[in-house]
Design a protein around this motif. Sequence first.
Motif, PDB file in Angstrom:
ATOM      1  N   SER A 101       0.839  -1.239  -0.080  1.00 34.50           N
ATOM      2  CA  SER A 101      -0.059   0.071   0.092  1.00 34.50           C
ATOM      3  C   SER A 101       0.804   1.152   0.095  1.00 34.50           C
ATOM      4  O   SER A 101       2.058   1.314  -0.214  1.00 34.50           O
ATOM      5  N   GLU A 125       0.157   6.915   4.199  1.00 28.30           N
ATOM      6  CA  GLU A 125      -0.777   8.020   4.586  1.00 28.30           C
ATOM      7  C   GLU A 125      -0.266   9.292   4.415  1.00 28.30           C
ATOM      8  O   GLU A 125      -0.581  10.263   3.750  1.00 28.30           O
ATOM      9  N   ARG A 175      -8.119   3.017  -1.477  1.00 27.39           N
ATOM     10  CA  ARG A 175      -8.523   2.868  -0.280  1.00 27.39           C
ATOM     11  C   ARG A 175      -7.772   3.739   0.778  1.00 27.39           C
ATOM     12  O   ARG A 175      -8.462   4.116   1.780  1.00 27.39           O
ATOM     13  N   VAL A 176      -6.672   4.051   0.741  1.00 25.60           N
ATOM     14  CA  VAL A 176      -5.778   5.173   1.504  1.00 25.60           C
ATOM     15  C   VAL A 176      -6.559   6.543   1.291  1.00 25.60           C
ATOM     16  O   VAL A 176      -6.843   7.084   2.182  1.00 25.60           O
ATOM     17  N   ARG A 186      -9.614   7.022   0.664  1.00 22.31           N
ATOM     18  CA  ARG A 186     -11.003   7.304   1.517  1.00 22.31           C
ATOM     19  C   ARG A 186     -10.525   7.152   3.013  1.00 22.31           C
ATOM     20  O   ARG A 186     -11.181   7.825   3.710  1.00 22.31           O
ATOM     21  N   THR A 187      -9.660   6.428   3.367  1.00 20.81           N
ATOM     22  CA  THR A 187      -9.240   6.598   4.858  1.00 20.81           C
ATOM     23  C   THR A 187      -8.808   7.987   5.392  1.00 20.81           C
ATOM     24  O   THR A 187      -9.268   8.061   6.359  1.00 20.81           O
ATOM     25  N   THR A 220     -13.532  -3.544  -2.342  1.00 22.01           N
ATOM     26  CA  THR A 220     -13.522  -2.121  -1.704  1.00 22.01           C
ATOM     27  C   THR A 220     -15.012  -1.699  -1.675  1.00 22.01           C
ATOM     28  O   THR A 220     -15.790  -1.029  -2.705  1.00 22.01           O
TER      29      THR A 220
END
Length: 247
Positions: free
Chosen positions: A23, A26, A54-55, A57-58, A80
């Motif tokens: 991944s 952040e 997904r990062v 969205r996080t 997802t």
Amino acid sequence: MVDHTRALSFGAAANDYDRFRPSYPEEAVRWALDGLDDDAQVVDLAAGTGILTRVVRTIGHQVLPVEPDPGMRAQLDLTTPGLTAQAGSAESMPLPDASADAVLVGQAYHWFDKESAHAELARVLRPGGTFAPIWNIRDQQAASWMVELTRIADLRDNAPDLRKQVAGFGPAFGPVEVARFAHRTLLTPDELLGMLHTRSYWLTASAQEQVEVDRNVLDLLARHPDLAGRETIEMPYRTVVYRARRR
């Protein structure tokens, strides 16, 4: 010239791609999107299986994944929840003019037809919007065995000459900024081999070449003093982010 066979080879290994590819930290994604409001519309272009999606969205942004490979889109939709990947490419995105606040690209900008892609990016981004390609680059200086692994598995496509790849994004974009972040992942030996099986070189190699790569990697894992007998292997990366604003 873009090798389209290799660029579109990943769908055959979409499940393993999602499991084994690293991944993104952040802090690197936050830097790429610095200055955007929480409700900003971010496009994850060449989204693959949604690892970067997904990062995004996080950290709280809306994100629209766009991906040309149907196998990768299917995996993204599966892993997802709440998002559906749109079919499209860097050269032809299914988006209205000036509809995106930012476009991110994880591990894929070097596959683009640059002239066409830059024009399409300029079309979909709002004035002042951000374009940011991101790469996880294996840090060969941090582990001596990484040099040998790169040679064995022909992993050169992981580390394109970024100075040439990111010379600029065309006249519609301002100056390019760059930031680098340390990043590490842990893999078991089996997971390391699984990760290598998601590389474009391995996916497009002959069966004989694939067997040879696997044999040489297993030999490296067995004989190198930093790897032999290890239950987990630390993979050091440098995450490199480039960023430019739409004029």
